[in-house]
Design a protein around this motif. Structure first.
Motif, mmCIF file in Angstrom:
data_model
loop_
_atom_site.group_PDB
_atom_site.id
_atom_site.type_symbol
_atom_site.label_atom_id
_atom_site.label_comp_id
_atom_site.label_asym_id
_atom_site.label_seq_id
_atom_site.Cartn_x
_atom_site.Cartn_y
_atom_site.Cartn_z
ATOM 1 N N PHE A 240 0.828 -1.207 0.000
ATOM 2 C CA PHE A 240 0.000 0.000 0.000
ATOM 3 C C PHE A 240 0.866 1.262 0.000
ATOM 4 N N GLN A 241 1.940 1.260 0.773
ATOM 5 C CA GLN A 241 2.746 2.467 0.901
ATOM 6 C C GLN A 241 3.622 2.728 -0.322
ATOM 7 N N SER A 242 3.918 1.684 -1.082
ATOM 8 C CA SER A 242 4.828 1.875 -2.217
ATOM 9 C C SER A 242 4.103 2.260 -3.503
ATOM 10 N N ALA A 243 2.778 2.162 -3.517
ATOM 11 C CA ALA A 243 2.032 2.416 -4.758
ATOM 12 C C ALA A 243 1.832 3.909 -4.998
ATOM 13 N N GLU A 244 1.986 4.306 -6.247
ATOM 14 C CA GLU A 244 1.675 5.689 -6.622
ATOM 15 C C GLU A 244 0.169 5.857 -6.805
ATOM 16 N N LYS A 245 -0.473 4.813 -7.375
ATOM 17 C CA LYS A 245 -1.912 4.843 -7.584
ATOM 18 C C LYS A 245 -2.519 3.581 -6.975
ATOM 19 N N LEU A 246 -3.628 3.764 -6.268
ATOM 20 C CA LEU A 246 -4.312 2.662 -5.598
ATOM 21 C C LEU A 246 -5.798 2.736 -5.898
ATOM 22 N N ILE A 247 -6.365 1.614 -6.320
ATOM 23 C CA ILE A 247 -7.819 1.500 -6.431
ATOM 24 C C ILE A 247 -8.248 0.349 -5.535
ATOM 25 N N PHE A 248 -9.192 0.632 -4.642
ATOM 26 C CA PHE A 248 -9.691 -0.376 -3.715
ATOM 27 C C PHE A 248 -11.108 -0.790 -4.084
ATOM 28 N N ALA A 249 -11.373 -2.085 -4.141
ATOM 29 C CA ALA A 249 -12.750 -2.537 -3.980
ATOM 30 C C ALA A 249 -13.078 -2.323 -2.508
ATOM 31 N N GLU A 250 -14.189 -1.686 -2.219
ATOM 32 C CA GLU A 250 -14.544 -1.402 -0.826
ATOM 33 C C GLU A 250 -14.421 -2.666 0.030
ATOM 34 N N SER A 251 -13.587 -2.588 1.068
ATOM 35 C CA SER A 251 -13.315 -3.771 1.876
ATOM 36 C C SER A 251 -12.672 -3.364 3.195
ATOM 37 N N SER A 252 -12.438 -4.364 4.059
ATOM 38 C CA SER A 252 -11.815 -4.101 5.359
ATOM 39 C C SER A 252 -10.355 -3.698 5.221
ATOM 40 N N SER A 253 -9.750 -3.883 4.040
ATOM 41 C CA SER A 253 -8.374 -3.411 3.832
ATOM 42 C C SER A 253 -8.261 -1.911 4.060
ATOM 43 N N LEU A 254 -9.357 -1.200 3.895
ATOM 44 C CA LEU A 254 -9.326 0.251 4.109
ATOM 45 C C LEU A 254 -9.070 0.603 5.569
ATOM 46 N N HIS A 255 -9.449 -0.292 6.488
ATOM 47 C CA HIS A 255 -9.143 -0.045 7.896
ATOM 48 C C HIS A 255 -7.635 -0.048 8.131
ATOM 49 N N LEU A 256 -6.929 -0.910 7.409
ATOM 50 C CA LEU A 256 -5.472 -0.929 7.518
ATOM 51 C C LEU A 256 -4.852 0.227 6.744
ATOM 52 N N TYR A 257 -5.315 0.457 5.515
ATOM 53 C CA TYR A 257 -4.721 1.518 4.703
ATOM 54 C C TYR A 257 -4.835 2.874 5.390
ATOM 55 N N SER A 258 -5.942 3.134 6.046
ATOM 56 C CA SER A 258 -6.132 4.445 6.675
ATOM 57 C C SER A 258 -5.098 4.710 7.763
ATOM 58 N N LEU A 259 -4.514 3.651 8.331
ATOM 59 C CA LEU A 259 -3.495 3.830 9.364
ATOM 60 C C LEU A 259 -2.149 4.240 8.779
ATOM 61 N N ILE A 260 -1.913 3.915 7.502
ATOM 62 C CA ILE A 260 -0.570 4.092 6.947
ATOM 63 C C ILE A 260 -0.597 4.848 5.612
ATOM 64 N N CYS A 261 -1.693 5.557 5.311
ATOM 65 C CA CYS A 261 -1.823 6.250 4.032
ATOM 66 C C CYS A 261 -0.788 7.377 3.908
ATOM 67 N N ARG A 262 -0.531 7.771 2.671
ATOM 68 C CA ARG A 262 0.484 8.787 2.399
ATOM 69 C C ARG A 262 -0.145 9.915 1.579
ATOM 70 N N ARG A 263 0.266 11.129 1.855
ATOM 71 C CA ARG A 263 -0.383 12.315 1.292
ATOM 72 C C ARG A 263 -0.386 12.335 -0.241
ATOM 73 N N PHE A 264 0.690 11.909 -0.864
ATOM 74 C CA PHE A 264 0.867 12.164 -2.292
ATOM 75 C C PHE A 264 0.489 10.973 -3.161
ATOM 76 N N GLN A 265 -0.267 10.031 -2.649
ATOM 77 C CA GLN A 265 -0.765 8.947 -3.479
ATOM 78 C C GLN A 265 -2.075 9.365 -4.158
ATOM 79 N N GLN A 266 -2.415 8.660 -5.235
ATOM 80 C CA GLN A 266 -3.716 8.819 -5.884
ATOM 81 C C GLN A 266 -4.550 7.593 -5.524
ATOM 82 N N VAL A 267 -5.732 7.822 -4.951
ATOM 83 C CA VAL A 267 -6.508 6.709 -4.386
ATOM 84 C C VAL A 267 -7.971 6.849 -4.774
#
Length: 379
Positions: A240-267
């Motif tokens: 998650f942290q190494s990606a420049e662009k991320l597309i999520f299917a709505e899921s519980s992974s967002l609970h983890l991503y929100s803890l470690i998200c980075r300002r300059f990604q496209q999501v």
């Protein structure tokens, strides 16, 4: 069918990082008040409730007892113990309810054990996600899952700084602790694009139809298809942290991503329900992060003939989804994009039900649930 965005300055709760203890006292569960409310508490030797020993969540609320009956067969534990709150079976719910007090371990003896309160049964096999989460945090402390009763010779309580108690928000102190566990200083790999899929869960879980078709379209756009449940939490964080662009299917992974998200990604998040749950959107807004586009391209929603609401299956309007992803500069409009056929959507929609069962639209589901209620009253 809309696109909204999570942007702006985060909302941060201001609960101070308090630790209380060590105390000597009792860990006791009383009667259930209702299915989501229980009499429970930690009490000192005089049977006064200890601070920060309650649970507040949609899963379970606890209330200490005014009149405490101490059983005669209470087990004594002499090692230091930290009360870490509620534990539940689901990965996302553990992140929301079971990690908000673990920050205190940094200030406690190394041999401190962790005690979690289960909503239902204490069998550790029902909680497969907690050990990988602790491992990812570098927490090697032993843990207990129990409703009690116990007498702890040395029990600590700490403020709960994150999660359902605060509707998904957290405190500055908590996120500073998280950043020590998952530093956000590693490089983003320019051009790396990740699609976070739910397809590996199978057709009986909540999903949108024809996700495999979407995967192929995004692979043609240069996206890696990533199924988080097949990887360690550490690998998920790194991905998650190494990606420049991320597309999520709505899921519980967002609970983890929100803890470690980075300002300059496209999501972007592709909805599988009409509205992103508040706990997810609040959590994503709880700290500085990227602009996150929430894309609702749902044309219809169906449910299997089962009571659980979260097992819905959505039909996506692939043309609308294409327009939204192009508008967010997440895909190239020059690369071919095709919608699945009606037959493919119908086949995918029905993949999780038996041949003689019918997927229910909103009106049919309302009647189905009403019939369940009527039968329950007759019983």
């Amino acid at each position: 069918m809309t696109t909204t965005a999570i942007t702006g300055e985060p909302f941060i709760t201001t609960t101070p990082p308090e630790i209380s203890g060590p105390h000597s006292g009792f860990y006791l569960s009383g009667d259930d008040i209702n299915r989501n409310h229980r009499r429970f508490g930690l009490y000192d030797k005089q049977l006064n409730a200890l601070p920060n020993s309650d649970v507040i969540s949609a899963q379970l609320m606890t209330t200490s007892q005014a009149q405490v009956d101490v059983p005669t067969d209470v087990k004594t534990i002499s090692d230091p113990v930290l009360f870490a709150g509620l534990i539940t079976e689901q990965f996302g719910h553990i992140l929301l309810n079971s990690i908000g007090r673990l920050w205190a371990l940094s200030n406690l003896p190394e041999n401190t054990r962790i005690v979690f309160l289960p909503k239902r049964k204490s069998n550790r096999k029902l909680y497969p996600h907690i050990q990988p989460i602790l491992d990812a945090f570098g927490i090697k402390n032993e843990f207990i899952i129990s409703k009690g009763p116990f007498f702890f010779e040395e029990i600590y309580t700490s403020a709960d700084l994150f999660g359902e108690r605060f509707s998904g928000y957290g405190t500055k102190h908590f996120f500073e602790w998280i950043d020590q566990k998952f530093p956000t200083k590693g490089p983003v790999i320019k051009g790396r694009k990740i699609y976070v899929t739910r397809s590996n869960f199978g057709p009986k879980y909540g999903r949108f139809a024809c996700e495999e078709h979407l995967e192929k379209l995004l692979q043609a756009q240069g996206y890696e298809v990533f199924a988080p449940e097949q990887h360690s939490i550490t690998k998920q964080v790194q991905t998650f942290q190494s990606a420049e662009k991320l597309i999520f299917a709505e899921s519980s992974s967002l609970h983890l991503y929100s803890l470690i998200c980075r300002r300059f990604q496209q999501v972007a998040i592709i909805n599988r329900r009409e509205k992103l749950p508040d706990l997810i959107s609040n959590q994503l807004y709880s700290r500085p992060g990227p602009r996150i586009s929430i894309i609702n391209s749902i044309s219809d929603i169906y449910w299997p003939p089962i009571r659980s609401d979260h097992l819905s299956v959505s039909l996506l309007d692939f043309n609308t989804l294409h327009e939204r992803l192009v508008a967010e500069a997440l895909i190239d409009p020059k690369i071919a994009w095709a919608s699945p056929s009606q037959e493919e959507q119908e086949r995918s929609l029905r993949a999780g039900v038996l041949p003689d069962q019918k997927m229910l639209n909103a009106d049919e589901r309302s009647e189905f649930l009403a019939e369940i209620r009527r039968n329950r009253k007759k019983a």
